[in-house]
Write a protein that holds these residues in place. Structure first.
Motif, PDB file in Angstrom:
ATOM      1  N   GLU A 233       0.835  -1.208   0.000  1.00 38.77           N
ATOM      2  CA  GLU A 233       0.000   0.000   0.000  1.00 38.77           C
ATOM      3  C   GLU A 233       0.868   1.256   0.000  1.00 38.77           C
ATOM      4  OE1 GLU A 233      -3.587   1.619   2.868  1.00 38.77           O
ATOM      5  OE2 GLU A 233      -3.645  -0.443   2.090  1.00 38.77           O
ATOM      6  N   ILE A 234       1.928   1.234   0.807  1.00 40.47           N
ATOM      7  CA  ILE A 234       2.855   2.368   0.858  1.00 40.47           C
ATOM      8  C   ILE A 234       3.537   2.557  -0.488  1.00 40.47           C
ATOM      9  CG2 ILE A 234       5.045   3.151   1.853  1.00 40.47           C
ATOM     10  CD1 ILE A 234       4.117   1.806   4.493  1.00 40.47           C
ATOM     11  N   LYS A 235       3.929   1.463  -1.098  1.00 40.28           N
ATOM     12  CA  LYS A 235       4.581   1.523  -2.399  1.00 40.28           C
ATOM     13  C   LYS A 235       3.663   2.138  -3.450  1.00 40.28           C
ATOM     14  CE  LYS A 235       7.067  -1.370  -5.743  1.00 40.28           C
ATOM     15  NZ  LYS A 235       7.535  -2.758  -6.052  1.00 40.28           N
ATOM     16  N   ARG A 236       2.394   1.752  -3.430  1.00 41.08           N
ATOM     17  CA  ARG A 236       1.443   2.306  -4.406  1.00 41.08           C
ATOM     18  C   ARG A 236       1.235   3.797  -4.177  1.00 41.08           C
ATOM     19  NH1 ARG A 236      -1.239  -2.782  -3.340  1.00 41.08           N
ATOM     20  NH2 ARG A 236      -2.615  -1.767  -1.823  1.00 41.08           N
ATOM     21  N   LEU A 237       1.166   4.209  -2.910  1.00 38.46           N
ATOM     22  CA  LEU A 237       0.992   5.627  -2.613  1.00 38.46           C
ATOM     23  C   LEU A 237       2.192   6.437  -3.089  1.00 38.46           C
ATOM     24  CD1 LEU A 237      -0.465   8.005  -1.177  1.00 38.46           C
ATOM     25  CD2 LEU A 237       0.817   7.368   0.889  1.00 38.46           C
ATOM     26  N   LEU A 238       3.396   5.978  -2.765  1.00 35.82           N
ATOM     27  CA  LEU A 238       4.605   6.709  -3.136  1.00 35.82           C
ATOM     28  C   LEU A 238       4.764   6.810  -4.642  1.00 35.82           C
ATOM     29  CD1 LEU A 238       7.162   5.406  -0.492  1.00 35.82           C
ATOM     30  CD2 LEU A 238       6.188   7.695  -0.661  1.00 35.82           C
ATOM     31  N   LYS A 239       4.314   5.799  -5.358  1.00 32.23           N
ATOM     32  CA  LYS A 239       4.392   5.822  -6.819  1.00 32.23           C
ATOM     33  C   LYS A 239       3.567   6.965  -7.383  1.00 32.23           C
ATOM     34  CE  LYS A 239       3.726   2.868 -10.883  1.00 32.23           C
ATOM     35  NZ  LYS A 239       3.262   1.540 -11.377  1.00 32.23           N
ATOM     36  N   GLU A 240       2.481   7.316  -6.695  1.00 29.03           N
ATOM     37  CA  GLU A 240       1.606   8.389  -7.166  1.00 29.03           C
ATOM     38  C   GLU A 240       2.079   9.766  -6.708  1.00 29.03           C
ATOM     39  OE1 GLU A 240      -0.733   8.110  -9.239  1.00 29.03           O
ATOM     40  OE2 GLU A 240      -1.212   5.973  -9.258  1.00 29.03           O
ATOM     41  N   VAL A 241       2.496   9.882  -5.444  1.00 28.50           N
ATOM     42  CA  VAL A 241       2.757  11.217  -4.888  1.00 28.50           C
ATOM     43  C   VAL A 241       4.212  11.650  -4.963  1.00 28.50           C
ATOM     44  CG1 VAL A 241       0.774  11.070  -3.340  1.00 28.50           C
ATOM     45  CG2 VAL A 241       3.034  10.334  -2.513  1.00 28.50           C
ATOM     46  N   TYR A 242       5.147  10.683  -4.993  1.00 29.23           N
ATOM     47  CA  TYR A 242       6.563  11.081  -5.010  1.00 29.23           C
ATOM     48  C   TYR A 242       7.393   9.915  -5.553  1.00 29.23           C
ATOM     49  CZ  TYR A 242      10.928  13.237  -3.446  1.00 29.23           C
ATOM     50  OH  TYR A 242      12.190  13.804  -3.411  1.00 29.23           O
ATOM     51  N   LYS A 243       7.370   9.770  -6.857  1.00 30.72           N
ATOM     52  CA  LYS A 243       8.003   8.621  -7.502  1.00 30.72           C
ATOM     53  C   LYS A 243       9.483   8.887  -7.749  1.00 30.72           C
ATOM     54  CE  LYS A 243       7.525   5.439 -11.416  1.00 30.72           C
ATOM     55  NZ  LYS A 243       6.760   5.133 -12.653  1.00 30.72           N
ATOM     56  N   VAL A 244      10.341   8.272  -6.921  1.00 35.18           N
ATOM     57  CA  VAL A 244      11.784   8.273  -7.131  1.00 35.18           C
ATOM     58  C   VAL A 244      12.293   6.868  -6.832  1.00 35.18           C
ATOM     59  CG1 VAL A 244      12.045  10.704  -6.501  1.00 35.18           C
ATOM     60  CG2 VAL A 244      12.322   8.945  -4.758  1.00 35.18           C
TER      61      VAL A 244
END
Length: 341
Positions: A233-244
Motif C-alpha cells: 500500500e505504501i509503495k502504491r501511494l509513493l508511486k503516485e505522490v513522489y516517484k523516485v
C-alpha cells in the motif's frame, strides 16, 4: 555512513520546539557529544521552571538527566530560535502551526530546519517539511528529516537504536548524522526526504490497524499479512505522490514500519488496540494522554487517496472508516480481511 562530504554545515546551537518524550530523547542524543547546545522551548511555563531547577522533564522520560551547561529551557519561542543555527521540530503535526504561530520567515532566515514529526499538517494535507519550506521560505536544501526506527523510551534506556537522516543535501544530512552518532545510536544518511516522511506518516496508520486487529483478537498470522500488505500500500501511494528510486526494505522505511507496528512503546498501536477493544476515539485519546499521530494522518492520507482513482489503499480506508465514519471495527475488518493477499 557514506563518505563524508567536504565543508559540512556548522551547527552549534539547536532550538528544540516541543516538550514531549521524543523531544527529550533527541536532546539527550544531541548532547551526548558534549558540544551541541540546546535552546529548548516548551509551551508550559511550569515545565520550564521545573527543568531549570531539577534538570529533567517532569512529564516524559523523567529518568533522563539533562546537562545544565548544554540545555537551556525557554518560555519565549522567539528567544529560543534567535541565536540558534538550526530549529528542530518535535511537536505533533496537528499542533505545529499553532506552536509556530508567533514566528515569521524572518525568524527562520539562515537557519537549518530538522523535522522529527511523523505526521501531516491536517488543515493543509501537506508534509511538515513542505509546509515549512512554503510558509517560512526555508530553502529545500536546508531542511532535513529524522527517521527511525527508534523509540524515545529505548533512547532513555540507552538501548541500541538506529536513525536515518534524510535531506536533499548530503552534506547537511551527514553533519546531522555525525552529531547524533554515539555509543547507542547508529546513523544513516539518505536523500529521499519526502519519501521518508510519507512512510513515517503511513506507518502510524498501519500501527493503528495492527492495534485494532489485536484488540479484536486477531493473531500473529493475520498481523504478518497486514504488515506485508501495508508495504504494498505504501509503495502504491509513493508511486503516485513522489516517484523516485528507493529501496523500501531499508531501515528508514521497513524498519520504522516494523518497530511501530510491533513495539509495546508504539502509541499508535496502543491507540488502535483500545479502539479494537471498544473504546471510542475520545475515550482512547483521554486515557492515553499522548497524541497518536496516525489519528490525524489517516484523514489527510484518505483525502489524498481520493484524488487518485486507481489507487488501492484498503488498510487506510478501513482505519479511516472506523475512526471518522464510526464504522464498527469488527465489521470493517471482516471487509478488510477479504482485501488482503
Amino acid at each position: 555512513m557514506e563518505q563524508t562530504p567536504k565543508y559540512l554545515p556548522s551547527i552549534h546551537t539547536i532550538a528544540v520546539i516541543g516538550g514531549g518524550s521524543w523531544a527529550t530523547a533527541l536532546i539527550k542524543i544531541f548532547t551526548e557529544n558534549g558540544n551541541t547546545r540546546i535552546n529548548w522551548w516548551l509551551r508550559n511555563a511550569d515545565d520550564v521552571a521545573y527543568i531549570k531547577r531539577y534538570r529533567s522533564n517532569p512529564r516524559y522520560l523523567t529518568s533522563v538527566k539533562l546537562n545544565p551547561e548544554l540545555v537551556r529551557p525557554f518560555e519565549d519561542i522567539k528567544a529560543a530560535v534567535k541565536e540558534a543555527d538550526a530549529i528542530l521540530l518535535a511537536v505533533p503535526a496537528a499542533f505545529i502551526t499553532s506552536a509556530l504561530s508567533t514566528l515569521s520567515a524572518e525568524d527562520f532566515e539562515g537557519k537549518y530546519v530538522i523535522s522529527s514529526i511523523k505526521g501531516m499538517i491536517p488543515t493543509h494535507n501537506t508534509l511538515v517539511t513542505e509546509y515549512i519550506e512554503e510558509h517560512f521560505q526555508v530553502p529545500h536544501k536546508m531542511v532535513a528529516v529524522i527517521g527511525g526506527p527508534c523509540h524515545a523510551e529505548e533512547v532513555a534506556m540507552e538501548k541500541q537504536a538506529y536513525l536515518s537522516l534524510a535531506s536533499s543535501s548530503s552534506r547537511y544530512a551527514t553533519a546531522l548524522a555525525e552529531m547524533m552518532h554515539c555509543r547507542y545510536i547508529n546513523t544513516t544518511v539518505i536523500k529521499d526526504l519526502y519519501g521518508v516522511e510519507y512512510c513515517a506518516v503511513m506507518k502510524n496508520i498501519i500501527a493503528i490497524a495492527c492495534g485494532i486487529a489485536h484488540g479484536l483478537g486477531y493473531g500473529d498470522n493475520y498481523q504478518a499479512v497486514l504488515v506485508s500488505n501495508s508495504m504494498q500500500e505504501i509503495k502504491r501511494l509513493l508511486k503516485e505522490v513522489y516517484k523516485v528510486k528507493r529501496d523500501l526494505t531499508a531501515s528508514a522505511y521497513l524498519g520504522d514500519l516494523l518497530v511501530t507496528t510491533y513495539s509495546q512503546f508504539s502509541r499508535n498501536r496502543t491507540f488502535g488496540n483500545m479502539i479494537g477493544r471498544g473504546y471510542t476515539v475520545k475515550a482512547a485519546q483521554m486515557e492515553m494522554e499522548m497524541v497518536a499521530e496516525g489519528y490525524y494522518a489517516v484523514k489527510s492520507i484518505h483525502q489524498i487517496h481520493t484524488q487518485y482513482e486507481d489507487l488501492n489503499m484498503p488498510i487506510t480506508t478501513a482505519v479511516y472508516n472506523i475512526l471518522y465514519n464510526k464504522v464498527s471495527p469488527s465489521e470493517e475488518f471482516l471487509w478488510l480481511k477479504e482485501q488482503l493477499q
